[in-house]
Design an enzyme around this catalytic site. Structure first.
Site, PDB file in Angstrom:
ATOM      1  N   GLU A 300       0.900  -1.285   0.176  1.00 60.05           N
ATOM      2  CA  GLU A 300      -0.046   0.057  -0.055  1.00 60.05           C
ATOM      3  C   GLU A 300       1.053   1.312  -0.044  1.00 60.05           C
ATOM      4  O   GLU A 300       0.607   2.274   0.921  1.00 60.05           O
ATOM      5  CB  GLU A 300      -0.932  -0.007   1.139  1.00 60.05           C
ATOM      6  CG  GLU A 300      -1.875  -1.085   1.280  1.00 60.05           C
ATOM      7  CD  GLU A 300      -2.719  -1.066   2.520  1.00 60.05           C
ATOM      8  OE1 GLU A 300      -3.821  -1.779   2.598  1.00 60.05           O
ATOM      9  OE2 GLU A 300      -2.329  -0.628   3.628  1.00 60.05           O
ATOM     10  N   ARG A 344       3.512  19.627   7.670  1.00 56.51           N
ATOM     11  CA  ARG A 344       4.290  18.504   8.038  1.00 56.51           C
ATOM     12  C   ARG A 344       5.850  19.163   8.668  1.00 56.51           C
ATOM     13  O   ARG A 344       6.293  18.389   9.587  1.00 56.51           O
ATOM     14  CB  ARG A 344       4.904  17.865   6.737  1.00 56.51           C
ATOM     15  CG  ARG A 344       3.612  16.971   6.274  1.00 56.51           C
ATOM     16  CD  ARG A 344       4.331  16.064   5.090  1.00 56.51           C
ATOM     17  NE  ARG A 344       4.783  14.873   5.779  1.00 56.51           N
ATOM     18  CZ  ARG A 344       6.058  14.627   5.886  1.00 56.51           C
ATOM     19  NH1 ARG A 344       6.767  15.596   5.188  1.00 56.51           N
ATOM     20  NH2 ARG A 344       6.386  13.505   6.505  1.00 56.51           N
ATOM     21  N   TYR A 348       5.839  17.424  12.311  1.00 50.82           N
ATOM     22  CA  TYR A 348       7.076  16.460  12.325  1.00 50.82           C
ATOM     23  C   TYR A 348       8.257  16.760  12.131  1.00 50.82           C
ATOM     24  O   TYR A 348       9.389  15.998  12.037  1.00 50.82           O
ATOM     25  CB  TYR A 348       6.913  15.387  11.000  1.00 50.82           C
ATOM     26  CG  TYR A 348       5.540  14.694  10.848  1.00 50.82           C
ATOM     27  CD1 TYR A 348       4.450  14.012  11.649  1.00 50.82           C
ATOM     28  CD2 TYR A 348       4.931  15.130   9.818  1.00 50.82           C
ATOM     29  CE1 TYR A 348       3.272  13.558  11.270  1.00 50.82           C
ATOM     30  CE2 TYR A 348       3.576  14.772   9.182  1.00 50.82           C
ATOM     31  CZ  TYR A 348       2.907  13.960  10.265  1.00 50.82           C
ATOM     32  OH  TYR A 348       1.704  13.465   9.833  1.00 50.82           O
ATOM     33  N   CYS A 375      -1.028  33.233  11.646  1.00 51.21           N
ATOM     34  CA  CYS A 375      -0.639  34.118  12.908  1.00 51.21           C
ATOM     35  C   CYS A 375       0.123  33.228  13.965  1.00 51.21           C
ATOM     36  O   CYS A 375      -0.428  33.087  15.032  1.00 51.21           O
ATOM     37  CB  CYS A 375      -1.818  34.492  13.429  1.00 51.21           C
ATOM     38  SG  CYS A 375      -2.681  35.620  12.327  1.00 51.21           S
ATOM     39  N   GLU A 376       1.021  32.485  13.575  1.00 48.96           N
ATOM     40  CA  GLU A 376       2.121  31.996  14.852  1.00 48.96           C
ATOM     41  C   GLU A 376       3.443  31.789  14.053  1.00 48.96           C
ATOM     42  O   GLU A 376       3.499  31.588  13.009  1.00 48.96           O
ATOM     43  CB  GLU A 376       1.392  30.745  15.404  1.00 48.96           C
ATOM     44  CG  GLU A 376       1.153  29.657  14.390  1.00 48.96           C
ATOM     45  CD  GLU A 376       0.526  28.338  15.141  1.00 48.96           C
ATOM     46  OE1 GLU A 376      -0.755  28.420  15.149  1.00 48.96           O
ATOM     47  OE2 GLU A 376       1.348  27.477  15.574  1.00 48.96           O
ATOM     48  N   TYR A 405       0.855  14.087   1.496  1.00 52.83           N
ATOM     49  CA  TYR A 405       0.326  14.567   2.587  1.00 52.83           C
ATOM     50  C   TYR A 405       0.781  16.098   2.960  1.00 52.83           C
ATOM     51  O   TYR A 405       0.731  16.764   3.873  1.00 52.83           O
ATOM     52  CB  TYR A 405       1.127  14.151   3.829  1.00 52.83           C
ATOM     53  CG  TYR A 405       0.963  12.429   3.894  1.00 52.83           C
ATOM     54  CD1 TYR A 405      -0.230  11.889   4.301  1.00 52.83           C
ATOM     55  CD2 TYR A 405       1.885  11.551   3.390  1.00 52.83           C
ATOM     56  CE1 TYR A 405      -0.418  10.535   4.084  1.00 52.83           C
ATOM     57  CE2 TYR A 405       1.635  10.289   3.336  1.00 52.83           C
ATOM     58  CZ  TYR A 405       0.655   9.588   3.907  1.00 52.83           C
ATOM     59  OH  TYR A 405       0.274   8.251   3.566  1.00 52.83           O
TER      60      TYR A 405
HETATM   61  N1  LLP Z   1      -1.477   1.699   4.627  1.00 53.88           N
HETATM   62  C1  LLP Z   1      -1.753   2.171   5.934  1.00 53.88           C
HETATM   63  C2  LLP Z   1      -2.522   1.067   6.603  1.00 53.88           C
HETATM   64  C3  LLP Z   1      -1.405   3.447   6.309  1.00 53.88           C
HETATM   65  O1  LLP Z   1      -1.675   3.651   7.484  1.00 53.88           O
HETATM   66  C4  LLP Z   1      -0.311   4.326   5.441  1.00 53.88           C
HETATM   67  C5  LLP Z   1       0.002   5.516   5.933  1.00 53.88           C
HETATM   68  C6  LLP Z   1      -0.042   3.709   4.268  1.00 53.88           C
HETATM   69  C7  LLP Z   1      -0.409   2.334   3.947  1.00 53.88           C
HETATM   70  C8  LLP Z   1       0.778   4.736   3.292  1.00 53.88           C
HETATM   71  O2  LLP Z   1       1.928   4.976   3.919  1.00 53.88           O
HETATM   72  P1  LLP Z   1       3.037   5.773   2.817  1.00 53.88           P
HETATM   73  O3  LLP Z   1       3.504   4.664   1.701  1.00 53.88           O
HETATM   74  O4  LLP Z   1       2.188   6.891   2.384  1.00 53.88           O
HETATM   75  O5  LLP Z   1       4.069   6.184   3.762  1.00 53.88           O
HETATM   76  N2  LLP Z   1       0.911  12.215   7.501  1.00 53.88           N
HETATM   77  C9  LLP Z   1       2.203  11.581   7.582  1.00 53.88           C
HETATM   78  C10 LLP Z   1       1.939  10.067   7.071  1.00 53.88           C
HETATM   79  C11 LLP Z   1       1.008   9.275   7.858  1.00 53.88           C
HETATM   80  C12 LLP Z   1       0.961   7.694   7.162  1.00 53.88           C
HETATM   81  C13 LLP Z   1      -0.431   7.340   7.734  1.00 53.88           C
HETATM   82  N3  LLP Z   1      -0.596   5.831   7.149  1.00 53.88           N
HETATM   83  C14 LLP Z   1       3.141  12.278   6.863  1.00 53.88           C
HETATM   84  O6  LLP Z   1       2.985  13.272   6.361  1.00 53.88           O
HETATM   85  O7  LLP Z   1       4.352  11.889   7.009  1.00 53.88           O
END
Ligand code: LLP
Length: 447
Positions: A300, A344, A348, A375-376, A405
């Site tokens: 995924e 981000r 993070y 405003c921060e 993201y």
């Molecule tokens: N599958 C599941 C069950 C997940 O929870 C996620 C990401 C993915 C696949 C995809 O992950 P990727 O390949 O995109 O890394 N907002 C955060 C990332 C949160 C990811 C949450 N789950 C960021 O901006 O780094």
């Protein structure tokens, strides 16, 4: 700007002799003029190529060990109907994790069998829509969810295909908020405590449910294969134990997403080909050791598909030199977006870079910080970057690698309208997600 390193910038981004950035031959000054700023600029061919590359690499590597693979695009990274259609046309399925993502995939015309549904707290509405649309799988994330899905399936007269999300104890990823398989977090069913096994036993006892297999997602922005290999071993162990006890060998293993990308000059994203080969080797070896057949695999990826295929195009406003405590100086460059289109950095401590993309500059590079209009003081897009000292209002600045993201985590903080997403390289440049207007924002206020 002078160069567009390919891991960082979309594949069809180039810089001309005047320092102007082009995407698939289109001048970003024209895009800014036509669609406004800030905008997310998407290189469509790059997106399709990355989707195809991931599918090819994973199916190719696992074909060597006689295993089939499906690749699901993790749509939380960024989804629109056009994106769903493009990645689906490249042979990817769509992974969703909310009503909005599911509804978007459905509106895009993606067949139910090619959609998956995740979520640690699925609503009745989400479960029902998924079942009505005949999704290929729901990933069970807790024990109470088993009965809920079974009852919904019974009410609709369907059998629900399910997987069990297993907390393997593997800790991986770029930041604690995005590591998802250690014990002390909200996702999945623990392998160590026996909850995952209990879920399997309960599911097979329910005729309304069809148990497909086991799922693991260990985290995000991962650059090494070891975590995936450890998770694969853990899932295969559970699968073998379950087969021994019940005579049922589960057909599918999903190893999730999380493949990392480059965010800064000089960085490299994860090379999927060697990682896929290594994972196939581990799965084959482990299955042989366990005396088990090789399962079907799925993955995924989200970030790795869309992340490097977009950048954010901002217009510079206020530029302010600031003297630091140690006597040094930093140029504060305010752009017309900020933490509402890229949270981000604040959330993070993510690192980005930025470049002047509307002209070349003879001026020396100075230490700069790209900040937004919110405003921060934590409203920082790029904490530290060298930019030309003569940067001025009206210049265009771009931050690469914001495809994943970025828009998907955008907010209306300060009631700032969210940027649109402009697709380039697929006919005429066009918005695939419209820029919000003040009227859009005001339309929600019904008080
Ligand atoms: N599958 C599941 C069950 C997940 O929870 C996620 C990401 C993915 C696949 C995809 O992950 P990727 O390949 O995109 O890394 N907002 C955060 C990332 C949160 C990811 C949450 N789950 C960021 O901006 O780094």
């Amino acid at each position: 700007m002078t160069s567009t390193p390919p891991d960082l910038w979309p594949a069809h981004a180039t810089s001309d002799g005047d320092g102007v950035l082009h995407v698939a031959g289109v001048d970003v000054r024209d895009l800014a003029e036509r669609f406004g700023t800030p905008s997310f600029i998407l290189d469509v061919a790059a997106l399709r190529d990355r989707a195809a590359r991931y599918r090819r690499a994973l199916t190719g590597a696992f074909a060597q060990i006689g295993a089939e693979v499906e690749v699901y695009y993790a749509s939380k990274a960024f989804l629109s109907t056009a994106v769903a259609r493009w990645v689906h046309a490249e042979g990817l399925r769509i992974d969703t994790a909310s009503l909005g993502e599911l509804a978007t995939a459905i509106r895009a015309g993606i067949p139910g069998a090619d959609i998956g549904l995740h979520g640690n707290n699925k609503s009745d509405e989400e479960i029902e829509l998924a079942l009505r649309h005949g999704v290929g799988r729901l990933v069970i994330d807790s024990l109470p969810e088993i009965g809920r899905v079974a009852r919904a399936a019974a009410a609709l007269g369907v059998r629900a295909p399910v997987m069990v999300r297993v907390t393997t104890g593997v800790h991986a990823g770029g930041h604690d908020f995005i590591a998802t398989a250690h014990e002390d977090q909200k996702f999945g069913l623990s392998l160590a405590s026996g909850a995952a096994r209990a879920a399997l036993d309960e599911i097979v006892a329910r005729p309304e449910l069809e148990l497909l297999g086991l799922h693991s997602h260990i985290g995000s922005q991962i650059l090494e294969p070891e975590g995936f290999a450890a998770a694969a071993r853990a899932l295969l162990g559970l699968r073998a134990e379950f087969a021994r006890d019940t005579g049922t060998e589960l057909v599918e293993l999903d190893l999730g997403g999380g493949f990392g990308i480059a965010y800064l000059p000089g960085e490299r994203g994860m090379d999927i080909e060697p990682v896929a080969a290594e994972l196939a080797r581990v799965v084959a070896q482990e299955c042989a050791a366990l005396g088990a057949s090789v399962p079907r695999l799925s993955f995924e990826p989200g970030r790795a598909i869309v992340g490097p295929t977009m950048f954010t195009l901002y217009r510079v406003g206020t530029v302010k030199p600031v003297t630091l405590d140690d006597g040094g100086r930093r140029l504060y460059v305010s752009v017309d977006g900020g933490m509402s289109d890229n949270i981000r950095t604040a959330l993070y401590d993510a690192e980005y870079t930025a470049a002047l993309v509307s002209r070349s500059s003879p001026a020396p590079a100075v230490l700069a910080r790209v900040v937004g209009k919110h405003c921060e003081s934590g409203d920082i897009v790029v904490r530290e970057v060298a930019l030309p000292a003569d940067l001025r209002a009206g210049d265009l600045l771009a931050t690469p690698a914001t495809g994943a993201y970025g828009r998907s985590m955008a907010s209306n903080y300060n009631l700032v309208p969210r940027p649109g997403v402009v697709a380039v390289g697929d006919g005429e440049p066009r918005e695939i997600v419209r820029r919000e207007t003040i009227d859009d924002v005001l339309a929600l206020d019904v008080g």
